[in-house]
Write a protein that holds these residues in place. Structure first.
Motif, PDB file in Angstrom:
ATOM      1  N   ILE A 161       8.816   8.136  -8.642  1.00 35.62           N
ATOM      2  CA  ILE A 161       7.882   7.078  -9.022  1.00 35.62           C
ATOM      3  C   ILE A 161       6.488   7.681  -9.101  1.00 35.62           C
ATOM      4  N   ALA A 162       5.900   7.681 -10.309  1.00 34.48           N
ATOM      5  CA  ALA A 162       4.615   8.346 -10.529  1.00 34.48           C
ATOM      6  C   ALA A 162       3.435   7.394 -10.533  1.00 34.48           C
ATOM      7  N   ALA A 163       3.671   6.090 -10.730  1.00 38.19           N
ATOM      8  CA  ALA A 163       2.595   5.098 -10.756  1.00 38.19           C
ATOM      9  C   ALA A 163       3.221   3.739 -10.519  1.00 38.19           C
ATOM     10  N   ALA A 164       2.432   2.799  -9.991  1.00 42.32           N
ATOM     11  CA  ALA A 164       2.972   1.480  -9.664  1.00 42.32           C
ATOM     12  C   ALA A 164       1.967   0.386  -9.940  1.00 42.32           C
ATOM     13  N   GLY A 165       2.491  -0.746 -10.386  1.00 45.61           N
ATOM     14  CA  GLY A 165       1.695  -1.960 -10.517  1.00 45.61           C
ATOM     15  C   GLY A 165       2.277  -3.024  -9.611  1.00 45.61           C
ATOM     16  N   PHE A 166       1.460  -3.568  -8.698  1.00 51.62           N
ATOM     17  CA  PHE A 166       1.917  -4.574  -7.749  1.00 51.62           C
ATOM     18  C   PHE A 166       1.262  -5.910  -8.048  1.00 51.62           C
ATOM     19  N   PHE A 167       2.049  -6.971  -7.899  1.00 44.94           N
ATOM     20  CA  PHE A 167       1.509  -8.321  -7.976  1.00 44.94           C
ATOM     21  C   PHE A 167       1.156  -8.733  -6.557  1.00 44.94           C
ATOM     22  N   ALA A 168      -0.136  -8.863  -6.301  1.00 45.05           N
ATOM     23  CA  ALA A 168      -0.655  -8.939  -4.945  1.00 45.05           C
ATOM     24  C   ALA A 168      -0.010 -10.065  -4.150  1.00 45.05           C
ATOM     25  N   GLY A 169       0.562  -9.697  -3.028  1.00 47.37           N
ATOM     26  CA  GLY A 169       1.136 -10.672  -2.122  1.00 47.37           C
ATOM     27  C   GLY A 169       0.452 -10.591  -0.768  1.00 47.37           C
ATOM     28  N   GLY A 170      -0.032 -11.709  -0.285  1.00 51.67           N
ATOM     29  CA  GLY A 170      -0.646 -11.709   1.027  1.00 51.67           C
ATOM     30  C   GLY A 170       0.377 -11.530   2.138  1.00 51.67           C
ATOM     31  N   TYR A 171       1.592 -12.028   1.885  1.00 54.75           N
ATOM     32  CA  TYR A 171       2.644 -11.919   2.894  1.00 54.75           C
ATOM     33  C   TYR A 171       3.517 -10.711   2.570  1.00 54.75           C
ATOM     34  N   VAL A 172       3.272  -9.624   3.280  1.00 63.62           N
ATOM     35  CA  VAL A 172       4.048  -8.402   3.162  1.00 63.62           C
ATOM     36  C   VAL A 172       4.504  -8.034   4.564  1.00 63.62           C
ATOM     37  N   PRO A 173       5.772  -7.663   4.764  1.00 62.50           N
ATOM     38  CA  PRO A 173       6.248  -7.334   6.110  1.00 62.50           C
ATOM     39  C   PRO A 173       5.382  -6.282   6.790  1.00 62.50           C
ATOM     40  N   ARG A 174       5.371  -6.333   8.114  1.00 61.85           N
ATOM     41  CA  ARG A 174       4.534  -5.417   8.890  1.00 61.85           C
ATOM     42  C   ARG A 174       4.858  -3.956   8.571  1.00 61.85           C
ATOM     43  N   ALA A 175       6.144  -3.668   8.374  1.00 63.91           N
ATOM     44  CA  ALA A 175       6.529  -2.278   8.096  1.00 63.91           C
ATOM     45  C   ALA A 175       5.883  -1.784   6.811  1.00 63.91           C
ATOM     46  N   GLN A 176       5.843  -2.643   5.795  1.00 65.29           N
ATOM     47  CA  GLN A 176       5.246  -2.221   4.530  1.00 65.29           C
ATOM     48  C   GLN A 176       3.728  -2.183   4.606  1.00 65.29           C
ATOM     49  N   ARG A 177       3.119  -2.992   5.455  1.00 69.11           N
ATOM     50  CA  ARG A 177       1.670  -2.895   5.642  1.00 69.11           C
ATOM     51  C   ARG A 177       1.310  -1.540   6.249  1.00 69.11           C
ATOM     52  N   GLU A 178       2.137  -1.043   7.143  1.00 66.43           N
ATOM     53  CA  GLU A 178       1.904   0.285   7.691  1.00 66.43           C
ATOM     54  C   GLU A 178       2.182   1.368   6.654  1.00 66.43           C
ATOM     55  N   GLU A 179       3.251   1.189   5.882  1.00 72.71           N
ATOM     56  CA  GLU A 179       3.604   2.174   4.868  1.00 72.71           C
ATOM     57  C   GLU A 179       2.569   2.254   3.751  1.00 72.71           C
ATOM     58  N   ALA A 180       1.808   1.174   3.543  1.00 72.00           N
ATOM     59  CA  ALA A 180       0.802   1.165   2.474  1.00 72.00           C
ATOM     60  C   ALA A 180      -0.159   2.337   2.608  1.00 72.00           C
ATOM     61  N   ARG A 181      -0.424   2.776   3.815  1.00 72.69           N
ATOM     62  CA  ARG A 181      -1.342   3.893   4.025  1.00 72.69           C
ATOM     63  C   ARG A 181      -0.759   5.203   3.498  1.00 72.69           C
ATOM     64  N   GLN A 182       0.558   5.244   3.301  1.00 65.66           N
ATOM     65  CA  GLN A 182       1.211   6.454   2.798  1.00 65.66           C
ATOM     66  C   GLN A 182       1.334   6.467   1.276  1.00 65.66           C
ATOM     67  N   VAL A 183       0.952   5.379   0.604  1.00 63.01           N
ATOM     68  CA  VAL A 183       1.037   5.327  -0.854  1.00 63.01           C
ATOM     69  C   VAL A 183      -0.056   6.207  -1.446  1.00 63.01           C
ATOM     70  N   THR A 184       0.334   7.200  -2.222  1.00 65.83           N
ATOM     71  CA  THR A 184      -0.644   8.145  -2.769  1.00 65.83           C
ATOM     72  C   THR A 184      -0.630   8.195  -4.298  1.00 65.83           C
ATOM     73  N   ILE A 185       0.259   7.440  -4.935  1.00 66.94           N
ATOM     74  CA  ILE A 185       0.330   7.457  -6.397  1.00 66.94           C
ATOM     75  C   ILE A 185      -0.690   6.484  -6.979  1.00 66.94           C
ATOM     76  N   PRO A 186      -1.068   6.639  -8.256  1.00 68.18           N
ATOM     77  CA  PRO A 186      -1.971   5.681  -8.895  1.00 68.18           C
ATOM     78  C   PRO A 186      -1.419   4.261  -8.822  1.00 68.18           C
TER      79      PRO A 186
END
Length: 244
Positions: A161-186
């Protein structure tokens, strides 16, 4: 995970030289839209609520991108679309709807519903990606567009996966909120300013948490389903910079 080979079950020619084909990969049902030109970079596209791959807004986005030279694939997540739903799935949906309507806290309900969905859906997306990239006329790099929680896990666990578009969700599981810091792609992050189902500040905090140095926030007025159509054009331009 073990799945059988990808099998096409139907095909439909569409305007602009686009071909829509239904497929199955083991228990996973999906749709693949391909342009008339090849090779085509691939975009994995998911409904923000993980509902159904034939949801009209998702199909419109897929056809729009395919007409502009991308191969686009969507699958039904476990318990969604054409796939069987368990009693626990149905109860979680009912509890979530009731809590949202009553203005009650939904974090724990959301954790119990979306957390397991991410754990099941991401291996299926990776298996689907293996099968699609083996087809003639489809190549990398690969983009992802859709459900934020699933997209975060894919972005940190799938190097293709080289790039991502997300539809902003306020409710994201805690695990993914922590993983967000590891997202490095555009990253392109879409936010509906008045989204009745997703707290604005949480979405802004999540955007701030992403570790990538190349992230863009598009905020538009309106509710959850009011994303302006021009964002589809902007999304294709975003993927054009990173996939073509």
């Amino acid at each position: 995970m073990h799945v059988t080979s990808l099998r096409f079950t139907s095909e439909e020619p569409l305007d602009g030289g686009v071909l829509a084909r239904e497929f199955t990969l083991g228990e996973i049902p999906g749709t693949l839209w391909t342009p008339g030109s090849a090779p085509a970079p691939l975009i994995l596209i998911g409904h923000n609520g993980g509902l159904h791959r034939r949801e009209p807004r998702l199909v419109a986005r897929a056809r729009h991108s395919a007409a502009r030279g991308y191969a686009v694939a969507a699958i039904d997540h476990p318990g969604h679309g054409d796939r069987p739903r368990s009693a626990a799935d149905e109860q979680a949906r009912a509890d979530l709807r009731r809590a949202l309507a009553a203005g009650e806290p939904v974090d724990e309900i959301f954790e119990s519903f979306v957390g397991p969905l991410v754990e099941k859906a991401v291996p299926e997306w990776r298996a689907t990606l293996d099968a699609l990239l083996a087809l003639p006329g489809i190549g990398g790099p690969v983009g992802y567009s859709g459900m934020t929680a699933v997209g975060i896990r894919l972005a940190v666990s799938e190097p293709r996966i080289a790039a991502a578009g997300f539809f902003a969700g306020g409710y994201v599981p805690r695990a993914q909120r922590e993983e967000a810091r590891q997202v490095t792609i555009p990253l392109l992050f879409l936010l509906q300013w008045d989204d009745e189902g997703n707290p604005r500040q949480r979405a802004l905090d999540l955007f701030d948490a992403f570790g990538t140095k190349e992230k863009t926030l598009h905020a538009n007025m309106g509710g959850h389903t009011g994303t302006p159509w021009f964002e589809a054009e902007d999304g294709d331009r975003f993927f054009g910079r990173h996939l073509k």
